[in-house]
Motif scaffolding. Structure first.
Motif, PDB file in Angstrom:
ATOM      1  N   LEU A  85      26.775  22.268 -66.656  1.00  0.00           N
ATOM      2  CA  LEU A  85      26.004  21.785 -67.791  1.00  0.00           C
ATOM      3  C   LEU A  85      24.540  21.583 -67.407  1.00  0.00           C
ATOM      4  N   PHE A  86      24.295  20.970 -66.270  1.00  0.00           N
ATOM      5  CA  PHE A  86      22.916  20.742 -65.845  1.00  0.00           C
ATOM      6  C   PHE A  86      22.212  22.053 -65.500  1.00  0.00           C
ATOM      7  N   ARG A  87      22.956  22.990 -64.927  1.00  0.00           N
ATOM      8  CA  ARG A  87      22.349  24.298 -64.658  1.00  0.00           C
ATOM      9  C   ARG A  87      21.956  24.981 -65.958  1.00  0.00           C
ATOM     10  N   SER A  88      22.826  24.921 -66.958  1.00  0.00           N
ATOM     11  CA  SER A  88      22.512  25.577 -68.235  1.00  0.00           C
ATOM     12  C   SER A  88      21.347  24.885 -68.936  1.00  0.00           C
ATOM     13  N   ILE A  89      21.248  23.580 -68.828  1.00  0.00           N
ATOM     14  CA  ILE A  89      20.103  22.870 -69.406  1.00  0.00           C
ATOM     15  C   ILE A  89      18.824  23.314 -68.720  1.00  0.00           C
ATOM     16  N   GLY A  90      18.861  23.484 -67.400  1.00  0.00           N
ATOM     17  CA  GLY A  90      17.700  23.973 -66.671  1.00  0.00           C
ATOM     18  C   GLY A  90      17.319  25.379 -67.111  1.00  0.00           C
ATOM     19  N   THR A  91      18.325  26.221 -67.356  1.00  0.00           N
ATOM     20  CA  THR A  91      18.057  27.580 -67.825  1.00  0.00           C
ATOM     21  C   THR A  91      17.426  27.551 -69.209  1.00  0.00           C
ATOM     22  N   TRP A  92      17.948  26.703 -70.103  1.00  0.00           N
ATOM     23  CA  TRP A  92      17.375  26.581 -71.450  1.00  0.00           C
ATOM     24  C   TRP A  92      15.931  26.095 -71.368  1.00  0.00           C
ATOM     25  N   GLU A  93      15.662  25.189 -70.462  1.00  0.00           N
ATOM     26  CA  GLU A  93      14.309  24.679 -70.323  1.00  0.00           C
ATOM     27  C   GLU A  93      13.353  25.792 -69.881  1.00  0.00           C
ATOM     28  N   GLU A  94      13.803  26.600 -68.928  1.00  0.00           N
ATOM     29  CA  GLU A  94      12.970  27.721 -68.492  1.00  0.00           C
ATOM     30  C   GLU A  94      12.745  28.720 -69.626  1.00  0.00           C
TER      31      GLU A  94
END
Length: 109
Positions: free
Chosen positions: A80-89
């Motif tokens: 979940l945190f990895r995907s949030i980081g990807t969305w942020e990028e």
């Protein structure tokens, strides 16, 4: 005359208050001393009255299902945190493209 009566009355009241507090402190101190003595005796004799507990390695219960659930939960949270980081990028790139055009990343790098 009233000066003498007022002074004597003040001395009597002050003496009574002093005696009351002194007696209270003495009584509580004696109660604490008795309590400390009884607790000290209980602590000293505790090793003969209460058996020592078993070692920690025998008291720990291994629960493979719970550890599996915890591991799975940790993996889900990491994803979940990895995907949030990807969305942020992605949002950052999208905003940069809108504001500065398509080659903005190449110019900043």
């Amino acid at each position: 005359m009233s000066f003498l009566v007022g002074s004597v009355a003040g001395a009597l009241v002050t003496g009574g208050v002093y005696y009351g507090f002194s007696n209270l402190i003495q009584t509580r101190t004696e109660e604490h001393r008795v309590d400390m003595h009884s607790l000290s005796d209980r602590l000293t004799n505790a090793s003969t009255l209460i058996p020592s507990p078993p070692p920690a390695s025998t008291r720990i219960t291994h629960r493979p299902f719970a550890s599996l659930l915890q591991s799975r939960w940790n993996d889900e949270m990491a994803g979940l945190f990895r995907s949030i980081g990807t969305w942020e990028e992605r949002a950052e790139d999208w905003g940069r493209n809108i504001l500065y055009g398509n080659n903005s990343r190449a110019r900043n790098s």
